[in-house]
Design an enzyme around this catalytic site. Structure first.
Site, mmCIF file in Angstrom:
data_model
loop_
_atom_site.group_PDB
_atom_site.id
_atom_site.type_symbol
_atom_site.label_atom_id
_atom_site.label_comp_id
_atom_site.label_asym_id
_atom_site.label_seq_id
_atom_site.Cartn_x
_atom_site.Cartn_y
_atom_site.Cartn_z
ATOM 1 N N HIS A 1 -43.762 10.295 46.211
ATOM 2 C CA HIS A 1 -44.975 9.818 45.548
ATOM 3 C C HIS A 1 -45.270 10.676 44.325
ATOM 4 C CE1 HIS A 1 -45.837 7.510 49.201
ATOM 5 N NE2 HIS A 1 -45.427 8.575 49.841
ATOM 6 N N TYR B 1 -52.006 8.137 46.003
ATOM 7 C CA TYR B 1 -51.740 8.459 47.398
ATOM 8 C C TYR B 1 -51.966 9.938 47.722
ATOM 9 C CZ TYR B 1 -49.653 7.845 51.910
ATOM 10 O OH TYR B 1 -49.467 7.782 53.244
ATOM 11 N N ASP C 1 -41.073 3.857 51.122
ATOM 12 C CA ASP C 1 -40.932 5.064 50.294
ATOM 13 C C ASP C 1 -39.479 5.527 50.192
ATOM 14 O OD1 ASP C 1 -43.638 4.932 50.190
ATOM 15 O OD2 ASP C 1 -43.999 6.590 51.592
ATOM 16 N N GLU D 1 -45.283 0.425 52.756
ATOM 17 C CA GLU D 1 -45.783 1.122 53.941
ATOM 18 C C GLU D 1 -47.301 1.074 54.060
ATOM 19 O OE1 GLU D 1 -44.104 5.043 54.610
ATOM 20 O OE2 GLU D 1 -42.275 4.436 53.577
ATOM 21 N N ASP E 1 -37.806 8.178 50.802
ATOM 22 C CA ASP E 1 -37.501 9.442 51.481
ATOM 23 C C ASP E 1 -36.906 9.080 52.834
ATOM 24 O OD1 ASP E 1 -39.661 8.615 53.002
ATOM 25 O OD2 ASP E 1 -41.047 10.083 52.192
ATOM 26 N N ARG F 1 -51.024 11.743 50.526
ATOM 27 C CA ARG F 1 -50.048 12.518 51.303
ATOM 28 C C ARG F 1 -48.773 12.643 50.491
ATOM 29 N NH1 ARG F 1 -52.993 9.920 55.776
ATOM 30 N NH2 ARG F 1 -51.998 7.940 55.361
ATOM 31 N N GLU G 1 -37.995 9.126 55.914
ATOM 32 C CA GLU G 1 -38.783 8.274 56.797
ATOM 33 C C GLU G 1 -38.883 6.859 56.237
ATOM 34 O OE1 GLU G 1 -39.784 9.319 59.794
ATOM 35 O OE2 GLU G 1 -39.006 11.341 59.395
#
Length: 778
Positions: free
Chosen positions: A331, A286, A82, A9, A84, A288, A86
């Site tokens: 993350h 990362y 990732d 991403e 998750d 976020r 999304e």
DNA sequence: CAGTGAGCGAGCTTCCGCTTGACTT
């Protein structure tokens, strides 16, 4: 050409991973989502089970065609988005948009960017999780339905261009209700007794002690002091208890925003901006994330660093568990990439934020601080009350050596405890003086940006990537504003007992000052009331938590996403229609009184352009008069007199160079006008009170500034070359044009300028349009 | 950007979550 194409991403992540994987792998980035619902319309087919009409986002078209090319050439495509909801959906959109054949796809996941984690991931590919994708679609569609059905209701019932959404509207609700709580708060006063003693044994050791009990009234305080007058004071008990303090877990997005706010004074947006810079230059992981997890590599290097710097006794490797239920933990926690690096290159903001992150990470891997807490009870011979002295000593500092977490509480310095002098039971104390000081219960503090994020996280509303944007949105929509709350003054009474006399002292104190807090505006208050009245379900603090449960069941394959959305949508949509038909316009209207001049009613209310005053009714023969409220004024508190003052504008201030100076308030705030030119008034200058001298100074200053901006002009063509924030530019009419870097602005000829203008106007319009839209939004 | 405000009505606005540059005045 590499045989393997890996898609992640984030481009910074792609760079790192490519190093781990070697030359058979090319790693590229999708830059987040590549497809979404259309920006300007609903894009959901309700009849066919809420089928979404996805489009490749405008800014991703070029990227997608590049990815398509690369995918066509590769033998295998590794979707490494990732792990998750999304991330899974991004992989699915990639498959769909790039038309990837099933046999060429491998889906891999990892939670940390370490060589080990990546190579393990490549050894263990899995299939795309369709259920997880469906959970994301449900989330996306729900948010679109809520946002795009409620917002238009607000346009009709309150004011155009407003917005409502699952996250932002609840954030506003929190702030509005906090303000209500504060408005309803009645401070109560009580009295707190504090004594200073001298140890009789040596005649000099000083001891301070407090009465734990609050004395309810001045009368009670006097009674207590009278009891003290003839009393003897004796140490009744000395109790020592070991205590400990443990370090806080490493940073997540939300805790980083809170600490950077408290310790560095950063806004939430600034924290994220600086963190992004650190991430892109490879200095931190990362930024976020909702996880407090550290990779084993990180734990080991932290351990080594701590042992090397502070010694074995300070090291205690720990792995933390995330408390928040909504966490998706794709993350690691936010930590330095190389923990041993105590210093980095960078500007002072970057250095300070890095330092904060590093210390927090190290502290999380260090031993507890060991304390000794001492409590001394002091008997008062004529009273059943006891004085208490508390002391705290750090026996071993542990993690405190590098880091202490701050709190949101107003610094309660009174509670600062230190070392107590050595005392034994039976020791006699001589009273030096005893003070009983009037205190007041404190109203709840307003939300800061960061404490709002904390609350939102607790409620499971919003995600690490949206906290900062949401806070900007509710301020940009003018639902809330960030401001300093000025201190108020009050008097308080102290009763002081020295020798045998009680003395009464009255003093003044300031209280209630708050810095950079979120306060609701009139619009925020009215919109919130409207939404609570008409869309209580969506405004419920548990709404997100409940739909998250539903999404989890979809992700587990227990529920079908379209059915879940349907169950929500049917009653929701009825509510939308009902409120469109039946609810009154919400204007927050308040009748202030009667205008003595015209005898017409004076109202404060929300109009098309925000809060305003209206004199007279719309139905009257004579048109009503209108005036906007000033910054800092509000519908709920403005007085009739202040309202009428607003109609004294525009006023003639005086004259200058033979022409009148007019002061007034416009769309962009207060201004003065002279020779048909506008001059904005700086903050704090009142157009009602400004005098000729001040106005001329402002006009002169602006003219001077414009002179500095000016480079050259071609008067016949109405073209100017000016100096701006981003260097020199060309201005023709209302349009601005960039000057190519290889040209000297001062030496430009009219011919060259016209060429630049022509080229810019010819250039593809798509870009121009989006850029102008962005500036408009600001 | 440009200094309004009712009403008339066309045509526009709006969500959340994932990611950065290209661009700005």
């Amino acid at each position: 050409m590499a045989k393997n194409l890996v898609i992640v991403e984030s481009p910074a992540k792609a760079k790192t991973i490519e190093k781990f994987l070697g030359k058979d792998f090319k790693v590229v980035s999708s830059f987040g989502h590549i497809r979404d619902l259309p920006a300007k319309k609903m894009g959901i087919n309700i009849e066919t089970g809420f089928q979404p009409e996805y489009e490749i986002s405008a800014d991703k078209k070029k990227l997608v065609s590049e990815l398509k090319k690369l995918a066509g050439k590769a033998e295998l495509i590794w979707l490494a988005t990732d792990e998750d909801r999304e991330g899974e959906a991004i992989s699915w959109h990639l498959i769909e948009a790039l038309n990837l054949p099933k046999e060429k796809i491998k889906r891999i996941v990892f939670h940390e960017i370490t060589k080990n984690a990546i190579t393990e991931a490549v050894k263990n590919p899995r299939d795309l999780d369709v259920h997880l994708v469906n959970a994301q679609q449900a989330r996306r569609v729900l948010d679109r339905l809520v946002g795009f059905e409620i917002s238009p209701v607000l346009w009709r019932k309150v004011k155009p261009r407003l917005s409502a959404g699952r996250v932002q509207s609840v954030a506003v609700r929190l702030i509005v209700e906090k303000e209500e709580e504060i408005n309803n708060f009645k401070p109560e006063s009580f009295f707190k007794a504090k004594a200073r003693f001298i140890l009789v044994k040596d005649g000099k050791t000083l001891l301070e002690a407090e009465l734990p009990k609050k004395l309810k009234s001045k009368k009670e305080a006097e009674e207590f002091l009278n009891e003290c007058i003839g009393s003897t004071f004796t140490v009744e008990a000395v109790e020592k208890k070991p205590g400990k303090r443990s370090p806080a877990p490493p940073f997540t997005t939300s805790t980083l925003q809170q600490e950077a706010g408290r310790k560095l004074g950063f806004s939430v947006a600034k924290t994220m901006l600086v963190a992004q810079q650190l991430y892109e230059s490879g200095k931190i992981t990362y930024m976020r994330t909702d996880s407090v997890n550290l990779s084993s590599l990180a734990i080991n290097t932290a351990k080594q660093t701590i042992i090397d710097t502070y010694g074995e006794a300070y090291s205690k490797p720990r792995q933390y568990k995330t408390k928040s239920k909504s966490a998706q933990e794709a993350h690691e926690a936010i930590r330095p990439t190389y923990i041993a690096n105590s210093e980095i290159e960078g500007n002072s903001d970057q250095v300070r934020l890095y330092d904060l992150i590093r210390k927090r990470t190290l502290a999380s891997q260090m031993t507890d601080a060991k304390l000794e807490r001492t409590t001394v009870k002091i008997d008062i011979s004529n009273s059943k009350e006891k004085f208490v002295a508390k002391g705290e000593v750090i026996i071993f500092d542990g993690f405190l050596k590098v880091y202490t977490e701050s709190t949101d509480d107003d610094d309660n310095n009174e509670d600062q405890k230190g070392l107590l002098p050595p005392l034994s039971v039976g020791d006699r104390l001589k009273r030096k003086n005893i003070e009983v000081v009037q205190r007041f219960t404190k109203q709840p503090p307003r939300y800061s940006e960061a404490s709002l994020v904390k609350k939102m996280e607790e409620l499971g509303i919003g995600r690490p990537s949206t906290y900062a944007p949401t806070i900007s949105t509710i301020q940009r929509r003018e639902y809330v504003e960030k401001k300093d709350i000025p201190a108020k003054t009050r008097s308080f009474t102290t009763l002081r007992l020295t020798d045998g006399q009680i003395e009464e002292i009255i003093q003044k104190e300031k209280y209630g000052y708050e810095k950079a807090k979120l306060v609701p505006t009139d619009i925020g208050i009215v919109v919130n009331a409207f939404l609570m009245e008409n869309f209580g379900d969506v405004m419920d603090y548990n709404f997100t938590a409940n739909v998250e449960k539903e999404f989890d069941e979809i992700a587990e394959g227990k529920k079908v996403w379209n059915d879940s959305i349907g169950r929500f949508y049917v009653p929701f949509h009825k509510g939308v229609e009902h409120s469109l038909e039946h609810s009154e316009k919400a204007t927050g209207q308040r009748l202030l009184g009667v205008d003595p001049k015209s005898g017409r009613n004076v109202y404060a209310r929300i109009g098309r352009f925000g809060p305003m005053i209206q004199i007279g009714e719309a139905e009257d023969d004579e048109k009503p008069a209108f005036a906007s409220l000033l910054k800092g004024q509000s519908i709920s508190s403005i007085t009739l007199e202040e309202a009428l003052d607003l109609f004294k504008l525009p006023r003639t201030v005086g004259s200058y160079e033979g022409e009148d100076i007019i002061a007034a308030i416009g769309r962009f705030g207060p201004y003065v006008k002279h020779k048909n030119k506008f001059y904005s008034l700086p903050k704090g200058v009142n157009p009602m009170e400004i005098n000729t001298e001040q106005a001329i100074a402002i006009i002169k200053e602006k003219i001077q500034k414009d002179k500095e901006k000016f480079i050259k002009e071609f008067a016949d063509e109405k073209i100017q070359v000016l100096n701006g924030r981003y260097g020199a530019y060309i201005k023709k009419g209302r349009k601005n044009y960039r000057i190519p870097k290889d040209k000297d602005p001062a030496a430009l000829t009219l011919e060259e300028v016209n060429e630049i203008i022509e080229n810019a106007d010819k250039a593809p319009k798509g870009r121009r349009k989006t850029s102008t839209r962005k500036t408009k939004k600001k």
